[in-house]
Each structure stands twice: as C-alpha cells, then as structure tokens.
Design a protein around this motif. Structure first.
Motif, PDB file in Angstrom:
ATOM      1  N   TYR A  74      38.640 -39.855  -9.586  1.00  0.00           N
ATOM      2  CA  TYR A  74      39.868 -39.660  -8.811  1.00  0.00           C
ATOM      3  C   TYR A  74      41.099 -40.074  -9.613  1.00  0.00           C
ATOM      4  N   TYR A  75      41.009 -41.212 -10.270  1.00  0.00           N
ATOM      5  CA  TYR A  75      42.128 -41.676 -11.080  1.00  0.00           C
ATOM      6  C   TYR A  75      42.364 -40.727 -12.250  1.00  0.00           C
ATOM      7  N   ALA A  76      41.272 -40.342 -12.931  1.00  0.00           N
ATOM      8  CA  ALA A  76      41.389 -39.450 -14.087  1.00  0.00           C
ATOM      9  C   ALA A  76      41.981 -38.104 -13.680  1.00  0.00           C
ATOM     10  N   ALA A  77      41.504 -37.550 -12.573  1.00  0.00           N
ATOM     11  CA  ALA A  77      41.987 -36.243 -12.136  1.00  0.00           C
ATOM     12  C   ALA A  77      43.453 -36.301 -11.726  1.00  0.00           C
ATOM     13  N   SER A  78      43.844 -37.362 -11.038  1.00  0.00           N
ATOM     14  CA  SER A  78      45.239 -37.474 -10.597  1.00  0.00           C
ATOM     15  C   SER A  78      46.181 -37.670 -11.771  1.00  0.00           C
ATOM     16  N   LYS A  79      45.770 -38.452 -12.757  1.00  0.00           N
ATOM     17  CA  LYS A  79      46.618 -38.667 -13.930  1.00  0.00           C
ATOM     18  C   LYS A  79      46.659 -37.415 -14.808  1.00  0.00           C
ATOM     19  N   SER A  80      45.559 -36.672 -14.850  1.00  0.00           N
ATOM     20  CA  SER A  80      45.564 -35.407 -15.579  1.00  0.00           C
ATOM     21  C   SER A  80      46.529 -34.425 -14.925  1.00  0.00           C
ATOM     22  N   ALA A  81      46.507 -34.397 -13.597  1.00  0.00           N
ATOM     23  CA  ALA A  81      47.408 -33.502 -12.864  1.00  0.00           C
ATOM     24  C   ALA A  81      48.863 -33.867 -13.128  1.00  0.00           C
ATOM     25  N   LEU A  82      49.177 -35.161 -13.105  1.00  0.00           N
ATOM     26  CA  LEU A  82      50.549 -35.585 -13.358  1.00  0.00           C
ATOM     27  C   LEU A  82      50.966 -35.259 -14.788  1.00  0.00           C
ATOM     28  N   ALA A  83      50.051 -35.415 -15.737  1.00  0.00           N
ATOM     29  CA  ALA A  83      50.364 -35.101 -17.133  1.00  0.00           C
ATOM     30  C   ALA A  83      50.712 -33.628 -17.298  1.00  0.00           C
ATOM     31  N   PRO A  89      31.931 -47.558  -2.169  1.00  0.00           N
ATOM     32  CA  PRO A  89      33.260 -47.213  -2.682  1.00  0.00           C
ATOM     33  C   PRO A  89      34.160 -48.440  -2.685  1.00  0.00           C
ATOM     34  N   ILE A  90      34.864 -48.614  -3.775  1.00  0.00           N
ATOM     35  CA  ILE A  90      35.778 -49.748  -3.907  1.00  0.00           C
ATOM     36  C   ILE A  90      37.189 -49.201  -3.935  1.00  0.00           C
ATOM     37  N   ASP A  91      37.937 -49.465  -2.900  1.00  0.00           N
ATOM     38  CA  ASP A  91      39.291 -48.939  -2.816  1.00  0.00           C
ATOM     39  C   ASP A  91      40.247 -49.892  -3.514  1.00  0.00           C
ATOM     40  N   GLN A  92      40.850 -49.438  -4.603  1.00  0.00           N
ATOM     41  CA  GLN A  92      41.760 -50.275  -5.380  1.00  0.00           C
ATOM     42  C   GLN A  92      43.174 -49.741  -5.286  1.00  0.00           C
ATOM     43  N   LEU A  93      43.823 -49.949  -4.197  1.00  0.00           N
ATOM     44  CA  LEU A  93      45.206 -49.503  -4.081  1.00  0.00           C
ATOM     45  C   LEU A  93      46.103 -50.656  -4.514  1.00  0.00           C
ATOM     46  N   PHE A  94      46.255 -50.785  -5.832  1.00  0.00           N
ATOM     47  CA  PHE A  94      47.028 -51.878  -6.393  1.00  0.00           C
ATOM     48  C   PHE A  94      48.500 -51.537  -6.375  1.00  0.00           C
ATOM     49  N   HIS A  95      49.292 -52.309  -7.141  1.00  0.00           N
ATOM     50  CA  HIS A  95      50.722 -52.062  -7.232  1.00  0.00           C
ATOM     51  C   HIS A  95      50.961 -50.626  -7.631  1.00  0.00           C
ATOM     52  N   ARG A  96      51.556 -49.912  -6.767  1.00  0.00           N
ATOM     53  CA  ARG A  96      51.694 -48.500  -7.012  1.00  0.00           C
ATOM     54  C   ARG A  96      52.569 -48.309  -8.232  1.00  0.00           C
ATOM     55  N   LYS A  97      52.099 -48.215  -9.428  1.00  0.00           N
ATOM     56  CA  LYS A  97      52.310 -48.214 -10.658  1.00  0.00           C
ATOM     57  C   LYS A  97      51.876 -48.852 -11.180  1.00  0.00           C
ATOM     58  N   PRO A  98      52.116 -49.139 -10.736  1.00  0.00           N
ATOM     59  CA  PRO A  98      51.400 -49.732 -11.587  1.00  0.00           C
ATOM     60  C   PRO A  98      50.235 -49.819 -11.031  1.00  0.00           C
ATOM     61  N   GLY A  99      50.687 -49.489 -12.622  1.00  0.00           N
ATOM     62  CA  GLY A  99      50.355 -49.944 -13.185  1.00  0.00           C
ATOM     63  C   GLY A  99      49.948 -50.239 -13.722  1.00  0.00           C
ATOM     64  N   PRO A 100      50.348 -49.143 -14.496  1.00  0.00           N
ATOM     65  CA  PRO A 100      49.604 -48.926 -14.416  1.00  0.00           C
ATOM     66  C   PRO A 100      49.387 -48.844 -14.549  1.00  0.00           C
ATOM     67  N   GLU A 101      50.122 -49.229 -13.558  1.00  0.00           N
ATOM     68  CA  GLU A 101      50.212 -49.077 -13.777  1.00  0.00           C
ATOM     69  C   GLU A 101      49.539 -48.191 -14.684  1.00  0.00           C
ATOM     70  N   THR A 102      47.820 -49.482 -14.513  1.00  0.00           N
ATOM     71  CA  THR A 102      47.849 -48.442 -15.508  1.00  0.00           C
ATOM     72  C   THR A 102      46.643 -48.555 -16.361  1.00  0.00           C
ATOM     73  N   ALA A 103      46.030 -47.771 -16.652  1.00  0.00           N
ATOM     74  CA  ALA A 103      45.549 -47.382 -17.930  1.00  0.00           C
ATOM     75  C   ALA A 103      44.336 -48.075 -18.449  1.00  0.00           C
ATOM     76  N   ARG A 104      43.817 -47.354 -19.386  1.00  0.00           N
ATOM     77  CA  ARG A 104      42.608 -47.776 -20.085  1.00  0.00           C
ATOM     78  C   ARG A 104      42.991 -48.413 -21.359  1.00  0.00           C
ATOM     79  N   THR A 156      49.911 -41.006  -4.139  1.00  0.00           N
ATOM     80  CA  THR A 156      50.667 -41.949  -4.961  1.00  0.00           C
ATOM     81  C   THR A 156      50.865 -41.451  -6.382  1.00  0.00           C
ATOM     82  N   ASN A 157      49.790 -40.946  -6.982  1.00  0.00           N
ATOM     83  CA  ASN A 157      49.812 -40.624  -8.409  1.00  0.00           C
ATOM     84  C   ASN A 157      50.381 -39.252  -8.747  1.00  0.00           C
ATOM     85  N   VAL A 158      50.352 -38.328  -7.793  1.00  0.00           N
ATOM     86  CA  VAL A 158      50.796 -36.954  -8.074  1.00  0.00           C
ATOM     87  C   VAL A 158      51.950 -36.528  -7.173  1.00  0.00           C
TER      88      VAL A 158
END
Length: 286
Positions: A159-168, A271-286, A118-120
């Motif tokens: 996982y989230y950090a690595a995927s967003k780093s890859a996309l960046a 493990p907590i699987d959080q497959l939320f709105h794909r973007k979002p969303g994201p969307e998003t973020a810290r 989803t993220n990359v």
C-alpha cells in the motif's frame, strides 16, 4: 532551473509535527521563510511554533487537520493562503501514512483507503487549491515527498509502495503540465531516514531483520531539501546512493526479492495500521 528566495517566502508544510516535516520547518524558519504548519497533532505543532518563535523567527501559523479525511486538503489550501496573507510561494506535500500487512487481508478497507487519501489524493487536492494563487503571483513551487520504495516492492508494504509510486508519477506529469508557467515542481525522494514511518521494523522477519545502511537523520534530509528548494531543482534523491534502485529498477526488484524471501508472508499476520505523522514522514522512506 530558477532559484527560490527563501527569505520572506510563504511556505505551507504538511506533516510538520515530527520527523522530516518538523526538521524542515526549523531550517526554513532559520532561512527567513514565513511558515504555515499542518498536521493532526495540534499540540506538537504549537510546541514547534513556540520553539521557532523563541529562536527569534516569525512564529508559524498552526493549522490542525487530518489529511486522511476526504475534503480536508481542499479546505486546507484556502485556509493556508488566507493565514499567510493571501498567497503561498512553496507547498511541501510531506504528510504520509503507511499500512503494513497482506493485501489479501486488508483489501480496500478504510485503513487502506486512508493511506491513498493521505499519500496521493491530499497532495493532488492541495496542489490544485494553491496553483491559482501561484499563477496569479507569477511564481511558486510544489514539493512532493515520495520514497525510494516506489522502486522496491517489498512484500506487506504494497500500500505504501503503490501510493508513493502513484504520487511520483503524478509529480512528473504535473511538472510537464506546468512547463509553460513559472511554477516549479520538485520531487523529493528520501532514502532510509530515521523517522516513525520506517516500517521495516514492523515486518515479520524470519529470524533477525536484514542489515541495512544506517538511516540518515531528519535534519540531514531537511538540509538537502532546503538546498534543493532554494536552487529550484526538479528532483532530489538523498542520500545519493538511493538513486540506484530509482534509476535502475532491476536493482530495486532484486533487493525486494532478496528481502522478500526473509519476510514471513505466510505467518498469521494481523494488519498493522501505521497512520503516523502525515508526512511524514516520511515522512518517510526506506
């Protein structure tokens, strides 16, 4: 930097069913953009399209898809181009998913792979699908939504950090690849935003969660994105204070170290699987 005329612009937004994607759709529609909205939850997309139409704007095209499925993004591109009348002026890769848990437990499971899909891989596939039409039209903009967590490696959010780093990194490389074309590439780096993807609340804190700055609203983030798109910017970091960890990685590492000391990484965490709105969303973020 060249301005983008939003009135009449054909825009595809992924992860549009809630959060930043939803707010962005409403604001772009009010600027006169013609939209295609993509997400898994078709009912929410239809409701959003009805809301935009009821406000007197062009009713968006609704495109139900699950970008966690390999190949879905490659299929979505041509479909959106067709629904929008043969072209796309702005692609907003906003869909996102997260996964909270220990890498030693989750490893490369299907849940972990879906985050990267989803993220990359979905943004890369969608970009490749729409670029030919943009080059033929002699204009276009790719908007990739990353996150400040690319610079803040908090434990259990790897996982989230690595995927967003890859996309960046892919976004910056893409900008250089397209430097000789009329296509713009905008990286959007949201700071703390009040969306369902704020997984800081899911971490197993030792005691109470640390205090953070109040998150901004999806509407405020969307407004900043509209301005950045219309101006043809290369990057948007919003709120502005989120620039600190992005530009000074040592700050991000320090924040992660201090926060990490308060996370119960040794506890019996499922493990907590959080497959939320794909973007979002994201969307998003810290």
């Amino acid at each position: 930097m060249s301005a983008v005329q939003l009135r009449g612009a054909r825009v595809l937004i992924t992860g549009a069913s809630s959060g930043i994607g939803r707010a962005l759709a409403i604001q772009l529609a009010s600027e006169g953009a013609v939209l295609a909205l993509a997400a898994r939850r078709s009912t929410l997309l239809a409701e959003l399209a009805d809301e935009i139409s009821a406000a007197g704007h062009t009713r968006p095209q609704v495109l139900s898809t699950d970008l966690a499925v390999r190949g879905a993004a490659a299929e979505l591109g041509p479909r959106a181009i067709s629904e929008l009348g043969g072209g796309i002026d702005v692609l907003v890769n906003n869909a996102g998913s997260s996964l909270t848990g220990a890498q030693t437990r989750i490893a490369d499971s299907d849940a972990a792979r879906s985050v990267f899909e989803t993220n990359v891989w979905a943004p890369l596939a969608l970009t490749a699908a729409v670029i030919p039409a943009m080059r033929a039209a002699g204009r276009g903009m790719i908007v990739n939504v990353t996150s400040t967590i690319q610079a803040v490696p908090i434990p259990l959010l790897g996982y989230y950090a690595a995927s967003k780093s890859a996309l960046a990194q892919a976004t910056r490389s893409l900008r250089l690849e397209l430097a000789g074309t009329p296509i713009r590439v905008l990286e959007v780096v949201p700071g703390g935003t009040d969306t369902a993807l704020r997984d800081i609340d899911e971490l197993p804190w030792k005691g109470t969660a640390p205090k953070t700055l109040p998150p901004i609203s999806p509407e405020a983030m969307a407004a900043a994105m509209v301005r950045a798109i219309s101006r043809g910017n290369n990057r948007l970091v919003h709120p502005a204070y989120s620039l600190l960890p992005v530009e000074l990685p040592i700050v991000g590492r320090l924040v992660a170290t201090l926060a990490g000391a308060r996370v119960d990484t040794l506890g019996a965490l499922d493990p907590i699987d959080q497959l939320f709105h794909r973007k979002p969303g994201p969307e998003t973020a810290r």
